[in-house]
Design a protein around this motif. Sequence first.
Motif, PDB file in Angstrom:
ATOM      1  N   ASP A 114       0.838  -1.218   0.000  1.00 39.43           N
ATOM      2  CA  ASP A 114       0.000   0.000   0.000  1.00 39.43           C
ATOM      3  C   ASP A 114       0.865   1.256   0.000  1.00 39.43           C
ATOM      4  O   ASP A 114       0.401   2.328  -0.388  1.00 39.43           O
ATOM      5  CB  ASP A 114      -0.893   0.022   1.238  1.00 39.43           C
ATOM      6  CG  ASP A 114      -1.965  -1.054   1.181  1.00 39.43           C
ATOM      7  OD1 ASP A 114      -2.217  -1.567   0.079  1.00 39.43           O
ATOM      8  OD2 ASP A 114      -2.538  -1.373   2.229  1.00 39.43           O
ATOM      9  N   MET A 134      -4.372   3.463  -4.045  1.00 37.21           N
ATOM     10  CA  MET A 134      -4.272   2.202  -3.320  1.00 37.21           C
ATOM     11  C   MET A 134      -5.043   1.111  -4.055  1.00 37.21           C
ATOM     12  O   MET A 134      -6.258   1.020  -3.946  1.00 37.21           O
ATOM     13  CB  MET A 134      -4.834   2.398  -1.907  1.00 37.21           C
ATOM     14  CG  MET A 134      -4.428   1.362  -0.924  1.00 37.21           C
ATOM     15  SD  MET A 134      -4.905   1.947   0.710  1.00 37.21           S
ATOM     16  CE  MET A 134      -5.484   0.432   1.392  1.00 37.21           C
ATOM     17  N   ARG A 172      -4.926  -3.134  -5.285  1.00 34.56           N
ATOM     18  CA  ARG A 172      -4.372  -4.394  -4.808  1.00 34.56           C
ATOM     19  C   ARG A 172      -3.822  -5.186  -6.006  1.00 34.56           C
ATOM     20  O   ARG A 172      -4.289  -6.295  -6.308  1.00 34.56           O
ATOM     21  CB  ARG A 172      -5.449  -5.175  -4.040  1.00 34.56           C
ATOM     22  CG  ARG A 172      -5.711  -4.591  -2.652  1.00 34.56           C
ATOM     23  CD  ARG A 172      -4.582  -4.968  -1.710  1.00 34.56           C
ATOM     24  NE  ARG A 172      -4.342  -4.034  -0.621  1.00 34.56           N
ATOM     25  CZ  ARG A 172      -4.948  -4.056   0.559  1.00 34.56           C
ATOM     26  NH1 ARG A 172      -5.861  -4.944   0.794  1.00 34.56           N
ATOM     27  NH2 ARG A 172      -4.623  -3.202   1.485  1.00 34.56           N
ATOM     28  N   ARG A 190      -1.165   5.582   3.503  1.00 32.08           N
ATOM     29  CA  ARG A 190      -0.092   4.609   3.731  1.00 32.08           C
ATOM     30  C   ARG A 190       1.092   4.862   2.802  1.00 32.08           C
ATOM     31  O   ARG A 190       2.181   4.359   3.031  1.00 32.08           O
ATOM     32  CB  ARG A 190      -0.625   3.184   3.527  1.00 32.08           C
ATOM     33  CG  ARG A 190      -1.518   2.777   4.671  1.00 32.08           C
ATOM     34  CD  ARG A 190      -2.038   1.381   4.533  1.00 32.08           C
ATOM     35  NE  ARG A 190      -3.028   1.145   5.571  1.00 32.08           N
ATOM     36  CZ  ARG A 190      -4.043   0.314   5.463  1.00 32.08           C
ATOM     37  NH1 ARG A 190      -4.215  -0.387   4.358  1.00 32.08           N
ATOM     38  NH2 ARG A 190      -4.891   0.154   6.438  1.00 32.08           N
ATOM     39  N   TRP A 191       0.860   5.596   1.716  1.00 32.79           N
ATOM     40  CA  TRP A 191       1.910   5.911   0.755  1.00 32.79           C
ATOM     41  C   TRP A 191       2.791   7.053   1.268  1.00 32.79           C
ATOM     42  O   TRP A 191       3.880   7.279   0.754  1.00 32.79           O
ATOM     43  CB  TRP A 191       1.271   6.335  -0.584  1.00 32.79           C
ATOM     44  CG  TRP A 191       0.306   7.466  -0.389  1.00 32.79           C
ATOM     45  CD1 TRP A 191      -0.990   7.362   0.027  1.00 32.79           C
ATOM     46  CD2 TRP A 191       0.540   8.876  -0.538  1.00 32.79           C
ATOM     47  NE1 TRP A 191      -1.565   8.606   0.145  1.00 32.79           N
ATOM     48  CE2 TRP A 191      -0.650   9.549  -0.210  1.00 32.79           C
ATOM     49  CE3 TRP A 191       1.655   9.621  -0.926  1.00 32.79           C
ATOM     50  CZ2 TRP A 191      -0.761  10.938  -0.242  1.00 32.79           C
ATOM     51  CZ3 TRP A 191       1.537  11.014  -0.972  1.00 32.79           C
ATOM     52  CH2 TRP A 191       0.337  11.639  -0.638  1.00 32.79           C
TER      53      TRP A 191
END
Lengths: 94, 485, 96
Positions: B273, B279, B281, B317-318
């Motif tokens: 992530d 984001m 997957r 999260r980046w």
Amino acid sequence: MIAFVALLCWVSALLSHGLLQPKIQRLLGIGNRHGGLLQAVRCVLPVVALVVCLRQSMPLALLLWLGMFSLGGLLAGGVLTLASVRARKPRVGA
Amino acid sequence: MRDTLRNRMGWLHSWVGFVSGLILVVVFTGGTLAMFDTEITRWMQPELAVLPQTALTAEALNHAGEQMQALQGAGQMAFLSLPSERDPVLRILHYDGHAFVGPALSPRDGADLNVRQTQGGQLFFDLHQSLYRGPVWGNMVTEIVAIGLLIAVFSGLVIHFRNLVPDLLLFRPFAAPGRSWLDAHLMAGVLMLPFIIMITYTGAVIHGPRLFPMISNGHGGKAANRAGPDKAHGMASAAPLAPMWEQAKAVFGEGNIGFIRFEPRTISFYRSDAADFVMTRDHVDFSPRDGRQIGVKYGERGIQALGGVMRGLHYARWGTTGLRWLYFVCGAVGSAMMSAGLVLFVIKHRRAHGGTVKLALAEAFTLSVTLGLPVAALGFLWSNRLIAPSLAQRDLLEAKVFFLLWLCLLLHAVVRSGAGCVRAAWREQAWALAVLGCGLPLLDLLSRRGSGWTPQLDVYLAVDACAFGFGVLAMWGQSMIARDR
Amino acid sequence: MTRGPAKAAAKKGALWKRWLSRGACIVAFAYLATLGVFFLAGRRPEAILFQSLGLAAMPLLIVVLFALPKGLFRGTFKSGASLVVLGVSALQAGIF
């Protein structure tokens, strides 16, 4: 470094904005001095902060610019509050 | 009171704001702490403090793969989280209904590090996203209050529109209590407006399907209908993981693999992530039998990637550590702004409803979400170091300590408010916060003394410093209440 | 002497009830309107965009409808807007 410069720009711009407001001028017991200079600082520095932030990649640049507005506002508000409390003390004492 | 625009908006803002606000303070505080959930988990596993920094080796990965295969053979659903900058160990994780928990393995050789079991920072994440009430009802309540917050923000903007810019920095702590709380609420609210709107809106969009269960979209962050282990078509995974890892790195780049999922027919290496702002997957699939690459699956692209953008903005999260601190500060100030709104509400209603049970309850709930929750959070950290590390199901015990402590603080607030001593109740809970917060660094020092404590700038020091800072703030706050203004 | 405050309290209570019932109507209306938009955009490739915009518009719609003066608010609902919204949502949900 970029965040720090952006924060500095926002604090200065927002302090100028605060000093231009009649309610805050009354609280600090100051007049409308250096109005032109304060207005110029208020208008120019947020743009400078944006230009500085744009050196980062895109979503980060915008988040940084807006985030520094919030933090800068809190700092500028804190400074003006401290100044108004100090300016009030002699008057209360008198 | 006349039926005017300002009165209508004031009614909407105060009632929607108060009812939603009681839950929103919990959601915001939980989210603020969850911004550093990984770091809090590390603090709550002090055994990791002495672990030397090493890069992940092929030997460790293959060893972890063997353990995963054993688990898969036993029919357990788990995945393997790879080391990252924020969490330098391998973890075999499974979902226990609230958090992803499991053993931590050494990135050097894959040996079990025997860390204590804890829900760690994920307790706050679960509290934030579903109030610890599960993904259906909990998510739905947080979704409803998120819409409530947007309504409160828009109606607040209408009420305050004329003074929005001139009073941006106006705070008069020496004014009457109602006025100074209003100044604080307005100043923090307007300054945090971009963050509050962004974080609330993205959160509302991410969990939108909870409010509209009849629609399905790509916003949901979780795959709701994941297939369980398929024993009938089970394929023994015997291939070593290290060669697959090398191939996955060639696709997503060095350091960009987040975790590995083990399906009956595939082993999937998911992109981290932290790799990108959007984001998604994306994953590379391999055959578990011979390690052959089956294919690369990319997430949504184009307009369909909007869901990933929303998740990227919300979870951050980046982002760098600096960005997470920015989110943390904005979240904390946002919580304080909402708490100030709750206090304003009860101050306003003291005149008309002073001494009633309704008001006493409103006062008690306000106090227990404003101060009770941080005290319970610190109690959770204390329990982590005081409960024996080897005790069975100690992670659940820690969570119980958190909720029991919070309940006790609510009861304390109800009793004291009912007795008309609400100001004393605020002071007492502020003292509790000060004692637990200021004492946490000492507890950390004492509980890590045996495992080679060394003063250095790490997550342990950061958590200790934050707790100490909030403790000092609480001490100052109680002294302000004691001044009896 | 007590008639004045009592009358004011009764008036405030009536206003409170009126705003509460108005709020409930508006929330139901906004929810159905958003649902209608979601169903209309359901099969389009840019559905995700409509759904995101719908979630932003719903609280805005609630505030705007609550801001309307009494007469205009009743007029809006009597004009059949609520029926259209209900009809679209029900049609798209396959009720009719």
